[in-house]
Write a protein that holds these residues in place. Sequence first.
Motif, PDB file in Angstrom:
ATOM      1  N   ALA A   1      12.420 105.638  42.540  1.00 28.02           N
ATOM      2  CA  ALA A   1      13.273 105.610  40.913  1.00 28.02           C
ATOM      3  C   ALA A   1      11.952 105.727  39.892  1.00 28.02           C
ATOM      4  CB  ALA A   1      13.643 104.234  40.835  1.00 28.02           C
ATOM      5  N   ALA A   2      10.890 105.348  40.159  1.00 24.46           N
ATOM      6  CA  ALA A   2       9.824 105.701  39.142  1.00 24.46           C
ATOM      7  C   ALA A   2       9.613 107.238  38.985  1.00 24.46           C
ATOM      8  CB  ALA A   2       8.366 105.065  39.310  1.00 24.46           C
ATOM      9  N   MET A   3       9.610 107.817  40.100  1.00 29.00           N
ATOM     10  CA  MET A   3       9.454 109.332  40.244  1.00 29.00           C
ATOM     11  C   MET A   3      10.567 110.025  39.867  1.00 29.00           C
ATOM     12  SD  MET A   3       6.206 109.672  41.123  1.00 29.00           S
ATOM     13  CE  MET A   3       6.363 111.621  41.075  1.00 29.00           C
ATOM     14  N   GLN A   4      11.722 109.486  39.718  1.00 27.61           N
ATOM     15  CA  GLN A   4      13.003 110.108  39.297  1.00 27.61           C
ATOM     16  C   GLN A   4      12.752 110.162  37.571  1.00 27.61           C
ATOM     17  OE1 GLN A   4      15.946 111.303  41.053  1.00 27.61           O
ATOM     18  NE2 GLN A   4      15.846 112.557  39.139  1.00 27.61           N
ATOM     19  N   LEU A   5      12.317 108.968  37.202  1.00 30.64           N
ATOM     20  CA  LEU A   5      12.268 108.819  35.750  1.00 30.64           C
ATOM     21  C   LEU A   5      11.206 109.791  35.047  1.00 30.64           C
ATOM     22  CD1 LEU A   5      12.678 104.904  35.167  1.00 30.64           C
ATOM     23  CD2 LEU A   5      14.458 106.760  34.585  1.00 30.64           C
ATOM     24  N   VAL A   6      10.403 110.317  35.790  1.00 28.33           N
ATOM     25  CA  VAL A   6       9.154 111.279  35.296  1.00 28.33           C
ATOM     26  C   VAL A   6       9.666 112.617  35.831  1.00 28.33           C
ATOM     27  CG1 VAL A   6       7.764 109.208  34.786  1.00 28.33           C
ATOM     28  CG2 VAL A   6       7.430 110.641  36.951  1.00 28.33           C
ATOM     29  N   ALA A   7      10.346 112.890  36.654  1.00 30.91           N
ATOM     30  CA  ALA A   7      10.753 114.165  37.151  1.00 30.91           C
ATOM     31  C   ALA A   7      10.516 115.313  36.262  1.00 30.91           C
ATOM     32  CB  ALA A   7      12.184 114.037  37.706  1.00 30.91           C
ATOM     33  N   HIS A   8      11.096 115.373  35.099  1.00 29.69           N
ATOM     34  CA  HIS A   8      11.259 116.618  34.303  1.00 29.69           C
ATOM     35  C   HIS A   8       9.985 116.332  33.078  1.00 29.69           C
ATOM     36  CE1 HIS A   8      14.881 117.325  36.225  1.00 29.69           C
ATOM     37  NE2 HIS A   8      15.239 116.128  35.921  1.00 29.69           N
ATOM     38  N   SER A   9       9.123 115.646  33.276  1.00 28.31           N
ATOM     39  CA  SER A   9       8.035 115.821  32.420  1.00 28.31           C
ATOM     40  C   SER A   9       7.240 116.904  32.526  1.00 28.31           C
ATOM     41  CB  SER A   9       7.068 114.165  32.699  1.00 28.31           C
ATOM     42  OG  SER A   9       6.734 114.287  33.878  1.00 28.31           O
ATOM     43  N   SER A  10       6.143 117.417  31.698  1.00 27.97           N
ATOM     44  CA  SER A  10       5.243 118.249  31.656  1.00 27.97           C
ATOM     45  C   SER A  10       4.044 118.206  32.294  1.00 27.97           C
ATOM     46  CB  SER A  10       5.276 119.181  30.305  1.00 27.97           C
ATOM     47  OG  SER A  10       4.293 117.827  29.308  1.00 27.97           O
ATOM     48  N   ALA A  11       3.633 116.828  32.274  1.00 25.14           N
ATOM     49  CA  ALA A  11       2.405 116.404  33.191  1.00 25.14           C
ATOM     50  C   ALA A  11       2.786 114.864  33.564  1.00 25.14           C
ATOM     51  CB  ALA A  11       1.345 116.705  32.212  1.00 25.14           C
ATOM     52  N   LEU A  12       1.860 114.579  34.412  1.00 27.20           N
ATOM     53  CA  LEU A  12       1.870 113.032  34.749  1.00 27.20           C
ATOM     54  C   LEU A  12       0.689 112.462  34.658  1.00 27.20           C
ATOM     55  CD1 LEU A  12       3.767 110.817  35.945  1.00 27.20           C
ATOM     56  CD2 LEU A  12       3.203 111.617  38.241  1.00 27.20           C
TER      57      LEU A  12
END
Length: 295
Positions: A130-141
Motif C-alpha cells: 500500500a505504501a509503495m502504491q502511493l508513491v508509485a508515480h513519483s519522480s524520486a523516492l
Amino acid sequence: MLTNERIIEEALARITAGYVFPERTAAVEAAIRGRLAAGAYEGLDGPLLCETVTADLQQVCPDKHLRLLWTDEPQSLEPVDDDGGIAAFTALLRAANQGIRRVEHLEGSVGLIELSRIATATDGASAIGAAMQLVAHSSALILDLRACLGGYPEGAAMWCSYFFPDDQVHLNDIYERVGNTTRQYWTVGHLPAPRYLDRPVYVLTSEVTFSGGEDVAYTLQAHGRAVVVGATTRGGAHPTARHAVAEHILVTVPTARAINTVTGTNWEGVGVLPDVQVPADQALEEALKAAVRTP
C-alpha cells in the motif's frame, strides 16, 4: 522472585547455547561471572541490572545486539511459550502499522516513506504494498530510516525487492549457528504493488538507525540502487532471539550474521556509512534538494 544471580545464570546459559560466535562465549562468561563474584550486581533493581550487565557484556564482546532488556510488559517464563520474542514483536508491528509511520508526496513529485520498523514479509506485505502504491508515480523516492529500530530480514528483502526488476538479484545471506546453515535472500518475484525502477532512491539514516533498518540501507547501497544520506548508523548486523530470564527481563542473543553478496561482509560494529554525510536532522532537506535536481 528470581535473584539477580539466577537471572544472570539464565542469561549466560542462553548466550552460551545460542550466540552466533561460540568461540567468544567463554570470555563473556568469565567476565560476567567475575563481576558477579565481586558483588557488582548485588542490590540492583531490574532496569539498572539490565543496564549494568549490558555494559559489561559489550565491554568484553562489543556486539550491540547482545544485552539484557527491561520490559514493562510481563513475560511468560514457561519453556513452551519461548518463541525467541517473535510473538511479542509481531504484536508490536501490528500496533505500529507494520512499521510504516508516514507516506507523503513532497515538492517536485518526490515520494517519502518513513519507517519505524521492518515488518515481516507475510503480515507486512499488504501494508508495504500500500505504501509503495502511493508513491508509485513519483519522480524520486526518499526512504526515511532515521528512526528505524530494526525488524525482520524477510521484510528487509521485500522492501529492497521493489527497487529491482525481477527475482534474480541475490541480496545477501544469513548464516545461523543453530544447524550450521546459511539462508539466501533474493529479490521477491511477485509483489503487491508496482516495482520502483529507473528513478532515484535516497535512504536517510541517523545514529539511531539499527538492525533491520541498517539492512535495507546497506543492501540498497551495496547493490548501487540507493544513495544513503545522513549519519553513520549504530552497527547491529546480527539477527537476534529474545528470551525471558525473569518476568520483566529479556536476554537478547545474536544467533546469526548477515553476509552481503557484494561486499562479502556486513555493517556490524561499523554501521552503514552514508554516501552523503550530513547531520541526521538535515538529511531530508539534503536528499530532497538532490532529488529535485536530478533530471
